[in-house]
Enzyme design. Structure first.
Site, mmCIF file in Angstrom:
data_model
loop_
_atom_site.group_PDB
_atom_site.id
_atom_site.type_symbol
_atom_site.label_atom_id
_atom_site.label_comp_id
_atom_site.label_asym_id
_atom_site.label_seq_id
_atom_site.Cartn_x
_atom_site.Cartn_y
_atom_site.Cartn_z
ATOM 1 N N GLU A 1 -6.182 -10.972 -1.233
ATOM 2 C CA GLU A 1 -6.938 -10.633 0.098
ATOM 3 C C GLU A 1 -8.343 -10.757 -0.530
ATOM 4 O O GLU A 1 -9.159 -9.651 0.039
ATOM 5 C CB GLU A 1 -6.440 -9.386 0.792
ATOM 6 C CG GLU A 1 -5.017 -9.359 0.922
ATOM 7 C CD GLU A 1 -4.798 -8.101 1.841
ATOM 8 O OE1 GLU A 1 -5.575 -7.342 2.420
ATOM 9 O OE2 GLU A 1 -3.549 -7.684 1.712
ATOM 10 N N GLU B 1 0.854 -1.383 -0.005
ATOM 11 C CA GLU B 1 0.077 0.195 -0.150
ATOM 12 C C GLU B 1 0.730 1.310 0.041
ATOM 13 O O GLU B 1 0.589 2.385 0.743
ATOM 14 C CB GLU B 1 -0.917 -0.024 1.119
ATOM 15 C CG GLU B 1 -1.778 -1.168 1.393
ATOM 16 C CD GLU B 1 -2.563 -1.216 2.493
ATOM 17 O OE1 GLU B 1 -2.712 -0.540 3.340
ATOM 18 O OE2 GLU B 1 -3.618 -2.200 2.296
HETATM 19 C C1 GLA Z 1 -4.697 -4.759 4.426
HETATM 20 C C2 GLA Z 1 -3.719 -5.500 4.662
HETATM 21 C C3 GLA Z 1 -4.157 -6.958 5.537
HETATM 22 C C4 GLA Z 1 -5.356 -6.700 6.296
HETATM 23 C C5 GLA Z 1 -6.165 -6.074 5.758
HETATM 24 C C6 GLA Z 1 -7.268 -5.898 6.719
HETATM 25 O O1 GLA Z 1 -5.358 -5.090 3.371
HETATM 26 O O2 GLA Z 1 -2.974 -5.829 3.687
HETATM 27 O O3 GLA Z 1 -2.787 -7.180 5.920
HETATM 28 O O4 GLA Z 1 -4.586 -6.000 7.525
HETATM 29 O O5 GLA Z 1 -5.938 -4.672 5.400
HETATM 30 O O6 GLA Z 1 -7.478 -7.061 7.538
#
Ligand code: GLA
Length: 368
Positions: free
Chosen positions: A273, A166
């Protein structure tokens, strides 16, 4: 035995041994929960299917579900900077080690998450003993020591790492996020993190990981970063698209465009994710609105099934560039989206329900 007989006996054999599901998909077994096959089996010719876990998930019925359906795991929190090195030089390996050994015992691959992020990074990282902000040289030294220790310990056991998480700003008019990392090191922290990780395990695949990567404006800023890393010869193998999506986005066109755009740089793509919220994406915490319902209605579920089917159709179509699809959490029993960003609001973003049973979206995903 005539050729015809051999053929019909063989057909009968297949029919009985494999059941109706012996055809290429799980279609006709879809209502049969006793089917031994899980997600990973239906996708074995496509890509590994992963899930984010914590140590608490590695025993009991959740662990059985993990073993049946997934052949890749990611630590939800246990490998982040603050978990790994809460105090300078004092590493906490316990939870991460148990995830690694669970994976090894069950023939499951591990994605490492993550080595450098502005969140869940301990505050000591950026300050000296007097609490004063440190300089770039020292911050990079600390980053290198962290990456050497963590990547070194799991060398050969973690096949892919999210190296930087990020780094792009949320403000669409800006480029890199104005984090402590950026304030102290400029863009170099990204380059160095990849170089350190590559030196610590030259065989690990290295990823840049981010969210909202299918939104056109963010996509172009992520592309710009990835291109500049490639142009500089930084050892990066791919991009992690977090895929914290919802029933409202992305559209098929946005998803396909993003896959084509990033892979045009010669990078692999992992969906790192994945979940499909039943609410529109929000990042900022707010109170639950009066009359705001968190009912998981049949209509919402129908929209979710359609979205899941669409995204997996696209994933299968681009299997040549997609090397992993990982869900963020196991089931609707507990997801990070419960209460986030709206305290007290339940969400239902995954393929398994609160009883760990496959949802309609599950059958939609394995039926192809
Ligand atoms: C982001 C992070 C993850 C996690 C999510 C929320 O996407 O990359 O590690 O913390 O937020 O669970």
């Amino acid at each position: 035995m005539s050729a015809k007989n051999i053929f019909s006996n063989y057909t009968l054999f297949l029919f009985f041994v494999l059941g109706f599901g012996g055809c290429k998909t799980g279609q006709s077994l879809s209502s049969n929960q006793t089917d031994a096959r899980g997600l990973k089996d239906f996708y074995k010719n496509y890509f590994p299917i992963g899930v984010a876990v914590g140590k608490r998930n590695l025993s009991g019925e959740e662990s059985a579900l993990i073993k049946k359906h997934f052949n890749s795991i990611t630590a939800e929190n246990d490998m982040k900077m603050e978990s790994m090195q809460p105090i300078e030089g004092k590493f906490n390996w316990r939870e991460a080690d148990s995830i690694i050994s669970f994976a090894a015992q069950n023939n499951i691959k591990v994605r490492g998450h993550n080595l450098c992020w502005h969140e869940q990074a301990p505050s000591w990282f950026f300050t000296d003993k007097a609490g004063k902000e440190i300089n770039k040289t020292l911050l990079l030294q600390r980053l290198k020591a962290h990456i050497d220790a963590v990547v070194g310990r799991y060398k050969g056991k973690i096949y892919a790492w999210d190296v930087v998480n990020e780094a792009i700003d949320d403000d669409s008019t800006k480029y890199l996020r104005n984090s402590k990392w950026y304030q102290i090191c400029g863009e170099d922290f990204i380059i160095k993190a990849f170089e350190y990780a590559h030196a610590a395990d030259p065989d690990a695949k290295l990823y840049y990981n981010d969210y909202n990567t299918e939104r056109p404006e963010k996509r172009e800023r992520v592309y710009r970063l990835l291109k500049s890393l490639k142009d500089k010869g930084v050892p990066i193998d791919g991009v992690g698209l977090q895929a914290h999506w919802s029933i409202y986005e992305p559209t098929e066109k946005e998803l396909v465009t993003a896959i084509k755009r990033y892979s045009s740089l010669g990078l692999k793509i992992q969906f790192t994710e994945l979940d499909l919220s039943i609410y529109p994406w929000e990042k900022n915490k707010r109170a639950k609105r009066a009359n705001e319902s968190d009912d998981y209605t049949a209509e919402l579920e129908g929209q979710q099934v359609a979205k899941y089917k669409m995204v997996f159709n696209v994933f299968r179509k681009y299997k040549n560039v997609i090397t992993n699809v990982t869900f963020w959490n196991i089931s609707d029993r507990r997801t990070w989206l419960d209460g986030y960003p709206v305290p007290g609001r339940k969400n239902y973003p995954l393929l398994f329900d609160t009883q760990l049973k496959p949802k309609k979206a599950y059958w939609g995903v394995i039926k192809f």
